[in-house]
Design a protein around this motif. Structure first.
Motif, PDB file in Angstrom:
ATOM      1  N   SER A  44      49.723   3.291 -84.600  1.00  0.00           N
ATOM      2  CA  SER A  44      49.502   2.352 -85.700  1.00  0.00           C
ATOM      3  C   SER A  44      50.305   2.716 -86.950  1.00  0.00           C
ATOM      4  CB  SER A  44      48.009   2.288 -86.050  1.00  0.00           C
ATOM      5  OG  SER A  44      47.560   3.527 -86.558  1.00  0.00           O
ATOM      6  N   ARG A  45      50.932   3.904 -86.948  1.00  0.00           N
ATOM      7  CA  ARG A  45      51.724   4.307 -88.109  1.00  0.00           C
ATOM      8  C   ARG A  45      53.225   4.233 -87.831  1.00  0.00           C
ATOM      9  NH1 ARG A  45      50.708   9.784 -89.797  1.00  0.00           N
ATOM     10  NH2 ARG A  45      51.568   9.114 -91.778  1.00  0.00           N
ATOM     11  N   SER A  72      47.248   1.644 -75.804  1.00  0.00           N
ATOM     12  CA  SER A  72      47.505   1.134 -77.162  1.00  0.00           C
ATOM     13  C   SER A  72      48.311  -0.159 -77.152  1.00  0.00           C
ATOM     14  CB  SER A  72      48.263   2.195 -77.973  1.00  0.00           C
ATOM     15  OG  SER A  72      47.614   3.431 -77.924  1.00  0.00           O
ATOM     16  N   VAL A  75      47.902  -2.416 -80.232  1.00  0.00           N
ATOM     17  CA  VAL A  75      48.485  -1.761 -81.403  1.00  0.00           C
ATOM     18  C   VAL A  75      50.010  -1.843 -81.343  1.00  0.00           C
ATOM     19  CG1 VAL A  75      48.705   0.406 -82.666  1.00  0.00           C
ATOM     20  CG2 VAL A  75      46.526  -0.203 -81.607  1.00  0.00           C
ATOM     21  N   LYS A  78      51.491  -5.279 -82.278  1.00  0.00           N
ATOM     22  CA  LYS A  78      51.594  -5.517 -83.731  1.00  0.00           C
ATOM     23  C   LYS A  78      52.737  -4.699 -84.328  1.00  0.00           C
ATOM     24  CE  LYS A  78      50.170  -7.028 -87.781  1.00  0.00           C
ATOM     25  NZ  LYS A  78      51.095  -6.336 -88.680  1.00  0.00           N
ATOM     26  N   GLN A  79      52.906  -3.475 -83.856  1.00  0.00           N
ATOM     27  CA  GLN A  79      53.975  -2.626 -84.379  1.00  0.00           C
ATOM     28  C   GLN A  79      55.359  -3.193 -84.041  1.00  0.00           C
ATOM     29  OE1 GLN A  79      53.596   0.416 -86.329  1.00  0.00           O
ATOM     30  NE2 GLN A  79      51.688  -0.715 -86.530  1.00  0.00           N
ATOM     31  N   GLU A 151      47.872   3.590 -92.294  1.00  0.00           N
ATOM     32  CA  GLU A 151      47.988   3.119 -90.930  1.00  0.00           C
ATOM     33  C   GLU A 151      47.879   1.597 -90.937  1.00  0.00           C
ATOM     34  OE1 GLU A 151      45.139   5.021 -88.463  1.00  0.00           O
ATOM     35  OE2 GLU A 151      45.851   7.050 -88.924  1.00  0.00           O
ATOM     36  N   SER A 152      48.636   0.956 -90.027  1.00  0.00           N
ATOM     37  CA  SER A 152      48.586  -0.499 -89.960  1.00  0.00           C
ATOM     38  C   SER A 152      47.198  -0.964 -89.562  1.00  0.00           C
ATOM     39  CB  SER A 152      49.608  -1.002 -88.937  1.00  0.00           C
ATOM     40  OG  SER A 152      50.907  -0.657 -89.340  1.00  0.00           O
ATOM     41  N   ILE A 154      45.015  -3.238 -87.473  1.00  0.00           N
ATOM     42  CA  ILE A 154      45.229  -3.932 -86.220  1.00  0.00           C
ATOM     43  C   ILE A 154      44.032  -4.806 -85.880  1.00  0.00           C
ATOM     44  CG2 ILE A 154      45.731  -3.649 -83.763  1.00  0.00           C
ATOM     45  CD1 ILE A 154      47.931  -2.627 -85.602  1.00  0.00           C
ATOM     46  N   GLU A 156      42.234  -5.931 -83.150  1.00  0.00           N
ATOM     47  CA  GLU A 156      42.114  -5.573 -81.744  1.00  0.00           C
ATOM     48  C   GLU A 156      41.879  -6.824 -80.896  1.00  0.00           C
ATOM     49  OE1 GLU A 156      42.607  -2.847 -80.249  1.00  0.00           O
ATOM     50  OE2 GLU A 156      42.725  -1.399 -81.891  1.00  0.00           O
TER      51      GLU A 156
END
Length: 531
Positions: A44-45, A72, A75, A78-79, A151-152, A154, A156
């Motif tokens: 997430s980072r 993940s 996650v 999104k990243q 951290e982003s 998210i 879920e």
């Protein structure tokens, strides 16, 4: 009680420990590396850490999540969006590659050699492991930590995986919008990804399609990217000649990934599959990434069209030495079809300081009564092409030659040698007057191969339908007559294929001027290094 000696001793010990720590990590403090790989401990980072990493790398930045992809996926999805849509704003020319391969004991291999290892603070204790992963014991390293350690956030959601995923596109000059599409497909694939790459007959409706890379280059670029982000999947990257490609007859395919602008194609594809007795594909649609650099004439989304428009007025091919002509003056051949806008380009180049020669004007001069060429044309095409004042009636001559290919070839064999000889005389005279750059304009530049007498070839193109419209309006021709004249000249594709620089005065005056400004800056830089 304060003791200066004790304080000094403590400072020396602290400094010694700090230096040792930096030495152990081999911290990177020199100039930017060519290619780097960033390891992140928390998926997430990845975006936040990549923003901090781009200052250290010049060409390619790999990002590797030091964890398992299967744990993940939401996650990572999104990243992918954040990394490719937002990092481009900061460093549009940096090739970022977010690696999606699940972590194993195997060595990580990349298609571009890595010379800098970056990592977040939580991985500082695993330096030996990271070096082993890229099989480089001696490599510069850099710890990267986001200032706020954010951290982003998210949302879920379940992200399904499929054995076989399919997508398609033009994939010209692979950009971050393409990378989102490809990466989201890889993220959802367990075994196989099929990519259809549009071939020639599917690209002619696109802006500046003449500048689209050859199909072989586009396929190679897609395959290079895919095998970098996850080498464990099986890839089938193929040219397609219609919107369906492999989707119409491959029963293995399960998921179709496409962008918002092509979402309507999903229905047609599934209709075709039903016709062929195949199961319908599930569909995943991704949003369009915004292009924060867009000019007024460009698309709002990240697109290959925008990239091609930005190539106008740049060196597409580096100049090559021409030993058959003098070094000075520096001669630029300006090619372009009739009504393409060469005159507007010439006018702007004059304001930059270029001397110019118009080969059409030279032909006019050579047509004058009493000159050899005037009489030769009358003998060849008949006295009816000569007016009562002895001038060549160019309109009448055009009606004869543009409707008969053999007659046109006859005219060219007579006129071309005379025109180029006079052009060379005028270029030499301009050089003797002190002009450093001379632009020789000719509609027949490519077909006559007069670029062989130039140091560079610059071409002007506009869409053929626009050229027809302009020619009808300017010369009072019928549509058929206009198309005949345009068909008698090299196509835009032929002009572009050998040009060093391409212009298109199809959009606004400001857009055309920006093209001239770019090329003149590049030319001056090039000539300053030329002896």
């Amino acid at each position: 009680m304060y003791n200066p000696l004790i304080a000094l001793a403590v400072a020396v010990v602290f400094l010694s420990i700090s230096l040792s720590y930096f030495k152990i990590l081999n911290f990177h403090t020199g100039p930017m590396a060519c290619n780097g790989i960033l390891f992140v401990s928390n998926a997430s980072r990845a975006y936040n850490l990549s923003l901090k990493s781009i200052r250290y790398v010049k060409d390619v930045l790999y990002i590797n999540y030091f964890g398992k992809k299967e744990n993940s996926i939401s996650v990572l999805s999104k990243q992918i969006e954040d990394i490719y849509s937002k990092v481009a704003v900061q460093r549009p020319n940096l090739d970022v590659r977010f690696m999606l391969k699940a972590i194993t004991e195997q060595e990580i291999k990349t298609n571009h050699n890595v010379d800098l290892l970056l990592f977040d603070m939580d991985l500082s204790c695993k330096m030996d492991t990271l070096r082993t992963k890229i099989n480089k014991k001696h490599i510069k390293t850099q710890c990267v930590e986001s200032e706020d350690n954010v951290e982003s956030v998210i949302d879920e959601q379940d992200v399904n995986s499929y054995d076989c995923v399919v997508l398609g596109g033009t994939f010209d000059r692979l950009h971050n919008g393409h990378k989102i599409l490809l990466s989201q497909s890889v993220l959802r694939a367990k075994k196989h990804v099929t990519v259809g790459v549009t071939d020639v007959n599917m690209i002619k409706s696109k802006t500046l399609w003449e500048l689209i890379q050859p199909i072989e280059e586009r396929i190679a670029a897609v395959y290079d990217f895919l095998t970098d982000i996850d080498p464990d999947l099986e890839y089938n990257v193929v040219p397609i000649s219609d919107m369906y490609g492999p989707t119409k007859d491959d029963p293995r395919l399960q998921l179709l990934v496409l962008s918002e602008e092509t979402a309507r194609a999903a229905g047609k594809i599934n209709d075709k599959r039903k016709e062929n007795g195949l199961k319908e594909l599930e569909v995943f649609t991704i949003g369009l990434a915004k292009d924060e650099r867009k000019a007024a004439e460009e698309e709002a989304k990240l697109s290959s069209s925008n990239q091609r428009m930005r190539l106008l007025g740049t060196f597409l091919r580096p100049p090559q030495a021409n030993p058959n002509i003098p070094d000075w003056p520096y001669v630029i051949g300006l090619a372009g079809g009739i009504a393409s806008g060469k005159s507007s380009i010439i006018d702007k180049l004059k304001l930059k300081g270029a001397a110019t020669i118009n080969c059409d004007t030279i032909a006019h001069d050579l047509y004058r009564p009493g000159l050899t060429l005037n009489r030769t044309l009358a003998d060849t095409f008949g006295d009816e092409i000569i007016t009562s004042s002895g001038e060549v009636d160019r309109s009448r001559l055009g009606q004869i030659v543009f409707s008969d290919k053999n007659q046109l070839e006859t005219l060219n064999k007579i006129v071309w040698p005379a025109v180029i000889n006079e052009a060379k005389n005028r270029i030499r005279a301009l050089g003797e007057q002190g002009h450093r750059v001379v632009v020789m304009e000719a509609a027949v530049m490519v077909r006559a191969k007069w670029y062989e007498y130039c140091h560079q070839l610059w071409s002007v193109i506009i869409p053929p339908e626009e050229a027809v419209r302009r020619l009808q309006e300017r010369n009072g021709l019928t549509e058929e007559q206009a198309r005949q004249r345009i068909a008698a000249q090299p196509t835009n594709q032929e002009q572009v294929a050998i040009a060093n620089v391409v212009f298109s005065p199809y959009w606004s005056y400001e857009h055309t001027q920006a093209q001239i400004d770019r090329v003149w800056t590049e030319l001056e830089r090039y000539l300053s290094d030329r002896h």
